[in-house]
Design a protein around this motif. Structure first.
Motif, PDB file in Angstrom:
ATOM      1  N   VAL A  32     -10.143  10.400  -8.124  1.00 37.53           N
ATOM      2  CA  VAL A  32      -8.756  10.158  -8.549  1.00 37.53           C
ATOM      3  C   VAL A  32      -8.202  11.387  -9.263  1.00 37.53           C
ATOM      4  CG1 VAL A  32      -7.253   8.752 -10.011  1.00 37.53           C
ATOM      5  CG2 VAL A  32      -9.091   7.661  -8.714  1.00 37.53           C
ATOM      6  N   ILE A  33      -9.003  11.980 -10.146  1.00 40.18           N
ATOM      7  CA  ILE A  33      -8.548  13.166 -10.873  1.00 40.18           C
ATOM      8  C   ILE A  33      -8.300  14.328  -9.916  1.00 40.18           C
ATOM      9  CG2 ILE A  33      -9.234  14.906 -12.569  1.00 40.18           C
ATOM     10  CD1 ILE A  33     -10.795  12.639 -14.013  1.00 40.18           C
ATOM     11  N   ASP A  34      -9.262  14.593  -9.054  1.00 44.89           N
ATOM     12  CA  ASP A  34      -9.139  15.723  -8.133  1.00 44.89           C
ATOM     13  C   ASP A  34      -7.975  15.546  -7.163  1.00 44.89           C
ATOM     14  OD1 ASP A  34     -11.348  16.843  -9.339  1.00 44.89           O
ATOM     15  OD2 ASP A  34     -12.765  16.181  -7.782  1.00 44.89           O
ATOM     16  N   SER A  35      -7.712  14.298  -6.748  1.00 50.61           N
ATOM     17  CA  SER A  35      -6.649  14.038  -5.780  1.00 50.61           C
ATOM     18  C   SER A  35      -5.265  14.067  -6.421  1.00 50.61           C
ATOM     19  CB  SER A  35      -6.856  12.670  -5.114  1.00 50.61           C
ATOM     20  OG  SER A  35      -8.099  12.614  -4.452  1.00 50.61           O
ATOM     21  N   SER A  36      -5.208  13.903  -7.736  1.00 54.06           N
ATOM     22  CA  SER A  36      -3.929  13.740  -8.420  1.00 54.06           C
ATOM     23  C   SER A  36      -3.555  14.911  -9.315  1.00 54.06           C
ATOM     24  CB  SER A  36      -3.967  12.461  -9.283  1.00 54.06           C
ATOM     25  OG  SER A  36      -4.475  11.362  -8.577  1.00 54.06           O
ATOM     26  N   ILE A  37      -4.500  15.787  -9.603  1.00 49.81           N
ATOM     27  CA  ILE A  37      -4.296  16.761 -10.672  1.00 49.81           C
ATOM     28  C   ILE A  37      -3.243  17.816 -10.334  1.00 49.81           C
ATOM     29  CG2 ILE A  37      -6.078  18.430  -9.980  1.00 49.81           C
ATOM     30  CD1 ILE A  37      -6.852  18.403 -13.057  1.00 49.81           C
ATOM     31  N   GLU A  38      -3.041  18.098  -9.052  1.00 50.43           N
ATOM     32  CA  GLU A  38      -2.110  19.169  -8.702  1.00 50.43           C
ATOM     33  C   GLU A  38      -0.668  18.801  -9.032  1.00 50.43           C
ATOM     34  OE1 GLU A  38      -0.763  21.924  -4.887  1.00 50.43           O
ATOM     35  OE2 GLU A  38      -2.604  20.736  -4.799  1.00 50.43           O
ATOM     36  N   ASP A  39      -0.247  17.589  -8.666  1.00 50.15           N
ATOM     37  CA  ASP A  39       1.140  17.206  -8.903  1.00 50.15           C
ATOM     38  C   ASP A  39       1.285  16.031  -9.869  1.00 50.15           C
ATOM     39  OD1 ASP A  39       0.219  15.128  -7.344  1.00 50.15           O
ATOM     40  OD2 ASP A  39       1.549  15.495  -5.658  1.00 50.15           O
ATOM     41  N   GLY A  40       0.165  15.458 -10.329  1.00 50.45           N
ATOM     42  CA  GLY A  40       0.232  14.362 -11.286  1.00 50.45           C
ATOM     43  C   GLY A  40       0.618  13.033 -10.689  1.00 50.45           C
ATOM     44  N   VAL A  41       0.696  12.938  -9.368  1.00 49.44           N
ATOM     45  CA  VAL A  41       0.983  11.667  -8.696  1.00 49.44           C
ATOM     46  C   VAL A  41      -0.350  10.982  -8.426  1.00 49.44           C
ATOM     47  CG1 VAL A  41       1.995  10.557  -6.678  1.00 49.44           C
ATOM     48  CG2 VAL A  41       3.086  12.577  -7.681  1.00 49.44           C
ATOM     49  N   VAL A  42      -0.557   9.834  -9.023  1.00 55.54           N
ATOM     50  CA  VAL A  42      -1.882   9.210  -9.051  1.00 55.54           C
ATOM     51  C   VAL A  42      -2.233   8.607  -7.695  1.00 55.54           C
ATOM     52  CG1 VAL A  42      -3.279   7.398 -10.113  1.00 55.54           C
ATOM     53  CG2 VAL A  42      -1.728   8.775 -11.515  1.00 55.54           C
ATOM     54  N   ARG A  43      -3.392   8.979  -7.178  1.00 59.04           N
ATOM     55  CA  ARG A  43      -3.869   8.452  -5.913  1.00 59.04           C
ATOM     56  C   ARG A  43      -5.357   8.733  -5.770  1.00 59.04           C
ATOM     57  NH1 ARG A  43      -0.786  12.773  -5.474  1.00 59.04           N
ATOM     58  NH2 ARG A  43      -0.917  14.479  -4.026  1.00 59.04           N
ATOM     59  N   MET A  44      -5.941   8.150  -4.754  1.00 55.39           N
ATOM     60  CA  MET A  44      -7.330   8.379  -4.384  1.00 55.39           C
ATOM     61  C   MET A  44      -7.341   8.999  -2.990  1.00 55.39           C
ATOM     62  SD  MET A  44     -10.349   5.449  -4.403  1.00 55.39           S
ATOM     63  CE  MET A  44     -10.216   5.151  -6.158  1.00 55.39           C
ATOM     64  N   SER A  45      -8.321   9.832  -2.711  1.00 56.77           N
ATOM     65  CA  SER A  45      -8.384  10.441  -1.387  1.00 56.77           C
ATOM     66  C   SER A  45      -8.660   9.369  -0.339  1.00 56.77           C
ATOM     67  CB  SER A  45      -9.477  11.511  -1.340  1.00 56.77           C
ATOM     68  OG  SER A  45     -10.759  10.912  -1.387  1.00 56.77           O
ATOM     69  N   PRO A  46      -8.106   9.488   0.861  1.00 55.68           N
ATOM     70  CA  PRO A  46      -8.310   8.466   1.908  1.00 55.68           C
ATOM     71  C   PRO A  46      -9.786   8.215   2.213  1.00 55.68           C
ATOM     72  CG  PRO A  46      -6.548   9.959   2.536  1.00 55.68           C
ATOM     73  CD  PRO A  46      -7.170  10.546   1.296  1.00 55.68           C
ATOM     74  N   LYS A 105       5.314  16.204 -26.095  1.00 50.35           N
ATOM     75  CA  LYS A 105       6.159  17.107 -25.312  1.00 50.35           C
ATOM     76  C   LYS A 105       5.395  18.356 -24.881  1.00 50.35           C
ATOM     77  CE  LYS A 105      10.617  15.768 -27.310  1.00 50.35           C
ATOM     78  NZ  LYS A 105      11.793  16.256 -28.068  1.00 50.35           N
ATOM     79  N   LEU A 106       4.431  18.767 -25.700  1.00 51.62           N
ATOM     80  CA  LEU A 106       3.653  19.963 -25.390  1.00 51.62           C
ATOM     81  C   LEU A 106       2.516  19.680 -24.420  1.00 51.62           C
ATOM     82  CD1 LEU A 106       3.364  21.488 -28.988  1.00 51.62           C
ATOM     83  CD2 LEU A 106       4.938  22.187 -27.166  1.00 51.62           C
ATOM     84  N   ILE A 107       2.033  18.436 -24.403  1.00 54.11           N
ATOM     85  CA  ILE A 107       0.812  18.101 -23.663  1.00 54.11           C
ATOM     86  C   ILE A 107       1.100  17.396 -22.347  1.00 54.11           C
ATOM     87  CG2 ILE A 107      -1.328  16.755 -23.734  1.00 54.11           C
ATOM     88  CD1 ILE A 107      -1.301  17.162 -26.796  1.00 54.11           C
ATOM     89  N   LEU A 108       1.970  16.384 -22.366  1.00 52.47           N
ATOM     90  CA  LEU A 108       2.140  15.514 -21.198  1.00 52.47           C
ATOM     91  C   LEU A 108       2.943  16.204 -20.110  1.00 52.47           C
ATOM     92  CD1 LEU A 108       2.772  12.064 -22.913  1.00 52.47           C
ATOM     93  CD2 LEU A 108       0.613  13.197 -22.352  1.00 52.47           C
ATOM     94  N   ARG A 109       2.618  15.887 -18.870  1.00 51.73           N
ATOM     95  CA  ARG A 109       3.194  16.625 -17.741  1.00 51.73           C
ATOM     96  C   ARG A 109       4.450  15.987 -17.180  1.00 51.73           C
ATOM     97  NH1 ARG A 109      -1.397  17.176 -13.623  1.00 51.73           N
ATOM     98  NH2 ARG A 109       0.175  18.372 -12.504  1.00 51.73           N
ATOM     99  N   HIS A 110       4.689  14.696 -17.450  1.00 51.33           N
ATOM    100  CA  HIS A 110       5.859  14.016 -16.898  1.00 51.33           C
ATOM    101  C   HIS A 110       6.820  13.620 -18.013  1.00 51.33           C
ATOM    102  CE1 HIS A 110       4.131  13.817 -12.947  1.00 51.33           C
ATOM    103  NE2 HIS A 110       3.121  13.050 -13.332  1.00 51.33           N
ATOM    104  N   GLU A 111       8.107  13.835 -17.802  1.00 48.74           N
ATOM    105  CA  GLU A 111       9.112  13.389 -18.771  1.00 48.74           C
ATOM    106  C   GLU A 111       9.035  11.880 -18.974  1.00 48.74           C
ATOM    107  OE1 GLU A 111      11.652  14.997 -20.590  1.00 48.74           O
ATOM    108  OE2 GLU A 111      10.489  16.802 -20.139  1.00 48.74           O
ATOM    109  N   ARG A 112       8.738  11.154 -17.888  1.00 50.80           N
ATOM    110  CA  ARG A 112       8.692   9.692 -17.982  1.00 50.80           C
ATOM    111  C   ARG A 112       7.538   9.211 -18.862  1.00 50.80           C
ATOM    112  NH1 ARG A 112       9.129   6.237 -12.521  1.00 50.80           N
ATOM    113  NH2 ARG A 112      11.340   6.611 -12.872  1.00 50.80           N
ATOM    114  N   SER A 113       6.497  10.038 -19.024  1.00 50.35           N
ATOM    115  CA  SER A 113       5.343   9.630 -19.821  1.00 50.35           C
ATOM    116  C   SER A 113       5.602   9.710 -21.326  1.00 50.35           C
ATOM    117  CB  SER A 113       4.129  10.510 -19.481  1.00 50.35           C
ATOM    118  OG  SER A 113       3.702  10.297 -18.156  1.00 50.35           O
TER     119      SER A 113
END
Length: 337
Positions: free
Chosen positions: A226-240, A12-20
């Motif tokens: 992947v990390i740089d593209s996803s780190i702001e909002d935690g939605v996993v993706r790769m840059s185009p 609860k202290l570490i993870l960013r998404h409730e679903r995780s």
């Protein structure tokens, strides 16, 4: 507070998404008492790691059929590389590492002997269809131990939807989906170079300029992207830009290594013929060639015969499939007393 509860509190202290969070899992088909020491996803990871289907991956083809040499990847070493890449990404994004690892370790459980050659042959023969990701779900829901592994819905979803044609509903599943592509593309290049099928400079220059000119540089680039593209909002993706370069490199691999006429694939036709011969003979005489467990399932009318035959053949390692083929189709050598 026991150990599991302490881990869940730290999540609860570490993870960013409730679903995780482990405590928010959608659960198992058959409810179980929670462990004192492990979260639900840790238990899933351990069940996969200790199952027979996982151990058989060490003798299943990745790209090179029965290669001579200790350093070529197998389906098991591929799985371990996917798990390592996926955990690195999940940790950086503050996702659930245990859920990520469980999906990664289980994502290829449904692969046949001889890799995609075996999968293609069974898919062409079985009227009910066949795919390694659907077979992976059959393994964890029904076949392993006779009753399945009773995994959480999140892990099963990640296993079922790890291919490029589907999308998992968890961010952890999306991490594994990308990590699978990152791992196989780069280690297949590495194996092809080792086998003298291609040289680094044979690969197209433009994607190498984006991703890097070595195995290490490309892994590093893709993971960081992947990390740089996803780190702001935690939605996993790769840059185009990077994803396009990766797909261009993948297309080049299909042209030089993955296509059936390549040096790496020259034995695949024989593998397909072997799998086809096993399937047809077992369909003709199931009680003679299927193991007792499959015959019991046949007597109980649990599944069509075609599906049972696919289950048995898909479970085989490369070496075991060749042994069964030899026992059925090749004459036994005469032994003098």
């Amino acid at each position: 507070m026991n150990i599991r509860e302490d881990i869940e509190a730290r999540e609860k202290l570490i993870l960013r998404h409730e679903r995780s969070l482990s405590i928010n899992s959608l659960g198992r088909d058959v409810p179980e008492e929670p462990s004192d020491t492990r979260t639900c996803y840790m238990r899933d990871r351990d069940r996969i790691l200790h199952c027979k289907s996982f151990r058989r991956l060490k003798h299943k083809t990745q790209v090179f059929l029965a290669p001579e040499g200790d350093h070529y990847r197998t389906r098991l070493t591929h799985t371990l590389e996917v798990a390592q890449i996926a955990r690195s990404i999940a940790r950086a994004l503050r996702l659930n590492e245990d859920l990520t690892e469980a999906i990664a370790l289980g994502h290829d459980l449904g692969h046949t002997p001889f890799g995609h050659a075996g999968e293609r042959e069974l898919a062409s023969l079985c009227p009910y269809g066949f795919s390694h990701y659907s077979q992976g779900i059959r393994i964890v829901e029904k076949l392993e131990n006779g009753t399945g592994l009773n995994l959480t819905l999140e892990v099963r979803d990640g296993i079922k939807n790890h291919s490029m044609k589907a999308m998992p509903f968890t961010e952890e599943g999306k991490v594994v989906r990308l990590s699978d592509k990152i791992a196989y593309l780069n280690h297949d290049i590495d194996d092809a170079v080792r086998a003298h099928i291609l040289k680094e400079e044979d690969l197209p220059l433009e994607p190498r300029e984006v991703l890097g000119h070595s195995f290490r540089d490309r892994i590093n680039c893709l993971v960081h992207d992947v990390i740089d593209s996803s780190i702001e909002d935690g939605v996993v993706r790769m840059s185009p830009h990077v994803e396009t370069a990766m797909m261009d490199l993948r297309e080049a691999m299909f042209a030089t290594v993955y296509n059936i006429g390549s040096e790496a694939k020259k034995e695949e036709k024989k593998a397909e013929e072997m799998i086809g011969a096993l399937y047809r003979r077992m369909m003709e005489s199931p009680r003679k060639y299927l193991p007792e467990a499959e015959i019991r399932r046949l007597d109980l009318d649990q599944d069509p015969l075609e599906v049972l035959v696919c289950d048995y053949i898909a479970s085989m390692s490369d070496n075991y499939a060749m042994k069964v083929y030899e026992d059925i189709f090749l004459p036994t050598r005469w032994k003098t007393m």
